[in-house]
Design an enzyme around this catalytic site. Sequence first.
Site, PDB file in Angstrom:
ATOM      1  N   ALA A  52      -7.420   9.221  -8.479  1.00  0.00           N
ATOM      2  CA  ALA A  52      -6.775   9.850  -7.419  1.00  0.00           C
ATOM      3  C   ALA A  52      -7.570  11.248  -6.913  1.00  0.00           C
ATOM      4  O   ALA A  52      -7.420  11.298  -5.808  1.00  0.00           O
ATOM      5  CB  ALA A  52      -5.197  10.496  -8.181  1.00  0.00           C
ATOM      6  N   GLU A  93     -14.654  17.918 -13.300  1.00  0.00           N
ATOM      7  CA  GLU A  93     -14.191  16.834 -13.964  1.00  0.00           C
ATOM      8  C   GLU A  93     -14.819  17.350 -15.474  1.00  0.00           C
ATOM      9  O   GLU A  93     -15.963  17.488 -15.652  1.00  0.00           O
ATOM     10  CB  GLU A  93     -14.996  15.440 -13.588  1.00  0.00           C
ATOM     11  CG  GLU A  93     -14.932  14.381 -14.352  1.00  0.00           C
ATOM     12  CD  GLU A  93     -13.621  14.023 -15.083  1.00  0.00           C
ATOM     13  OE1 GLU A  93     -13.560  13.824 -16.354  1.00  0.00           O
ATOM     14  OE2 GLU A  93     -12.465  14.004 -14.318  1.00  0.00           O
ATOM     15  N   CYS A 105      -8.456   0.947 -16.567  1.00  0.00           N
ATOM     16  CA  CYS A 105      -7.795  -0.361 -16.946  1.00  0.00           C
ATOM     17  C   CYS A 105      -8.648  -1.436 -17.397  1.00  0.00           C
ATOM     18  O   CYS A 105      -8.202  -2.479 -18.165  1.00  0.00           O
ATOM     19  CB  CYS A 105      -6.927  -1.094 -15.597  1.00  0.00           C
ATOM     20  SG  CYS A 105      -5.727   0.199 -14.983  1.00  0.00           S
ATOM     21  N   ARG A 151     -22.054  12.461  -0.381  1.00  0.00           N
ATOM     22  CA  ARG A 151     -21.190  12.528   0.484  1.00  0.00           C
ATOM     23  C   ARG A 151     -20.614  14.137   0.890  1.00  0.00           C
ATOM     24  O   ARG A 151     -19.896  14.031   1.474  1.00  0.00           O
ATOM     25  CB  ARG A 151     -20.197  11.671  -0.077  1.00  0.00           C
ATOM     26  CG  ARG A 151     -20.434  10.125   0.060  1.00  0.00           C
ATOM     27  CD  ARG A 151     -19.371   9.479  -0.379  1.00  0.00           C
ATOM     28  NE  ARG A 151     -19.728   7.926  -0.333  1.00  0.00           N
ATOM     29  CZ  ARG A 151     -19.056   7.030   0.191  1.00  0.00           C
ATOM     30  NH1 ARG A 151     -17.970   7.494   1.119  1.00  0.00           N
ATOM     31  NH2 ARG A 151     -19.408   5.788   0.323  1.00  0.00           N
ATOM     32  N   ASN A 155      -4.970   5.503  -6.905  1.00  0.00           N
ATOM     33  CA  ASN A 155      -5.868   5.275  -5.576  1.00  0.00           C
ATOM     34  C   ASN A 155      -5.086   5.355  -4.265  1.00  0.00           C
ATOM     35  O   ASN A 155      -5.451   6.152  -3.313  1.00  0.00           O
ATOM     36  CB  ASN A 155      -6.589   4.057  -5.583  1.00  0.00           C
ATOM     37  CG  ASN A 155      -7.788   3.862  -6.519  1.00  0.00           C
ATOM     38  OD1 ASN A 155      -8.841   4.389  -6.273  1.00  0.00           O
ATOM     39  ND2 ASN A 155      -7.518   3.448  -7.727  1.00  0.00           N
ATOM     40  N   TRP A 203       9.420 -26.710  -4.896  1.00  0.00           N
ATOM     41  CA  TRP A 203       9.993 -25.497  -5.241  1.00  0.00           C
ATOM     42  C   TRP A 203       9.264 -24.532  -5.945  1.00  0.00           C
ATOM     43  O   TRP A 203       9.037 -24.634  -7.294  1.00  0.00           O
ATOM     44  CB  TRP A 203      11.623 -25.529  -5.544  1.00  0.00           C
ATOM     45  CG  TRP A 203      12.370 -26.240  -4.786  1.00  0.00           C
ATOM     46  CD1 TRP A 203      12.766 -27.497  -4.207  1.00  0.00           C
ATOM     47  CD2 TRP A 203      13.407 -25.409  -3.704  1.00  0.00           C
ATOM     48  NE1 TRP A 203      13.790 -27.574  -3.398  1.00  0.00           N
ATOM     49  CE2 TRP A 203      13.843 -26.314  -2.734  1.00  0.00           C
ATOM     50  CE3 TRP A 203      13.225 -24.006  -3.422  1.00  0.00           C
ATOM     51  CZ2 TRP A 203      14.830 -25.841  -1.808  1.00  0.00           C
ATOM     52  CZ3 TRP A 203      14.387 -23.638  -2.446  1.00  0.00           C
ATOM     53  CH2 TRP A 203      14.870 -24.480  -1.631  1.00  0.00           C
ATOM     54  N   ARG A 242      17.351 -19.459  -6.322  1.00  0.00           N
ATOM     55  CA  ARG A 242      18.502 -20.403  -6.121  1.00  0.00           C
ATOM     56  C   ARG A 242      19.693 -20.448  -7.298  1.00  0.00           C
ATOM     57  O   ARG A 242      20.565 -20.112  -7.002  1.00  0.00           O
ATOM     58  CB  ARG A 242      17.980 -21.728  -6.003  1.00  0.00           C
ATOM     59  CG  ARG A 242      17.257 -22.144  -4.681  1.00  0.00           C
ATOM     60  CD  ARG A 242      16.605 -23.296  -4.775  1.00  0.00           C
ATOM     61  NE  ARG A 242      17.386 -24.484  -4.563  1.00  0.00           N
ATOM     62  CZ  ARG A 242      17.354 -25.811  -4.553  1.00  0.00           C
ATOM     63  NH1 ARG A 242      16.152 -26.385  -4.923  1.00  0.00           N
ATOM     64  NH2 ARG A 242      18.325 -26.588  -4.492  1.00  0.00           N
TER      65      ARG A 242
END
Length: 467
Positions: free
Chosen positions: A21, A44, A54, A81, A318, A447, A455
């Site tokens: 994030a 950090e 994960c 960057r 993210n 199906w 159904r």
Amino acid sequence: MSMSRASRSQERLVVVGGDAAGMSAASQARRLKGPDELEIVAFERGHFTSYSACGIPYWVGGDVEDRDQLIARSPEEHRARGIDLRMRTEVTELDVEGGRVRSRDLESGAEAWTSYDKLVLATGAHPMRPSLPGIDAPGVHGVQTLDDGQALLDTLARTAGRRAVVIGAGYIGVEMAEALINRGYEVTVVNRGQEPMSTLDPDMGRLVHEAMEGLGITMVNDAEVTKILTGEDGRVRAVATEDAEYPADVVVLGIGVRPETALAGAAGLPLGDHKGLLTDLAMRVRGHENIWAGGDCVEVLDLVSGRERHIALGTHANKHGQVIGANVGGGYATFPGVVGTAVSKVCDLEIARTGLREKDARRAGLRFETVIIESTSRAGYYPGADPMKVKMLAEHRTGRLLGVQIVGREGAAKRVDIAAVALTACMTVEQMTALDLGYAPPFSPVWDPILVAARKAVTAVRAGSAS
């Protein structure tokens, strides 16, 4: 003391937390605003950034050979960057009134204040560690970060014994149990629940239980751990419940995680029932114009139940980061909420769920009909057609889809995405039966199992409404 806000020509964004994030937010904000308009400082406390938590069980288990395969972007790439990323630096205090954060360099111990115009909190979550005797003994591991994963692998490398106990049988507990089996350990899972995978209803969790035992994992359900026993060297030697002791050379905590919001709480920021930060649709912390939060430290809106939930998943983190970065950078984006979709596996058994379980629906005050069907992943006559079980919940009378759980072999788990889209669109099970899904014998019966369940749910809803 850092330069004050009044003496700077450009705005400063401070990001606390360098994983999904936080760094997604920083990167998106940088795309929208150059360094002359927006200075970005990120803190950090660990050794790694932008990695897949994960993937840790698969790295521990040997499916992923190298730790760096889990890293999407290194600190050097972020710095290239135009992001001032400060590693091994922990933020220890938030001064919301003064618009600044206090940080400590974990290598040197040096402390400093850094002012901000805009703040992003992406502090993540931490593994639950129950207050038990011996819980902090060497050999007991939580697994949430790459640093945690490395510490566990280091323990496995230097431990002579081959007995492992996993406490808890949620996603991490189940995945870590399989990883340790793959490492050649004798594994016992001690679970306080009726069946593993409490994110499923117990009848579906039973299928996971059987698959785990098929791998050679010893499942101990309905058991509460009372203490961690240690040897003369202080290291873990067993896990005790009220009824038994389970020898252990290593213990892994798979009880779940909690939002890492101690800093935010101390600063007076709003927390929800699950102790996660509360935000608006733009991921702005409620009541604070220049503070945003995302990832595992926040609570999100469950679109099915209408309640706030804490769900620690990289997909959400993210997306939160992209939304935050767009808003911080002068654009506009929102995160409307989630339907609670998750997938996992035990060996070749695939496990998926989305929406509400039966107890979630009851807690929300909903009346519902439940159906379970058995089908196959492909046309029954086509080679490799594997069985799967689908459980579907539909609202009484309206027929609105409320939740789906799927357990089966290859091709089972990702079918839950059909249900996730249907839940997001507030479809009824009758509307679902008309969905134009892809069909060919190698991929599905005529199906699809999801449609077979829909159904059957239509019939149950009609019968329930008539009674």
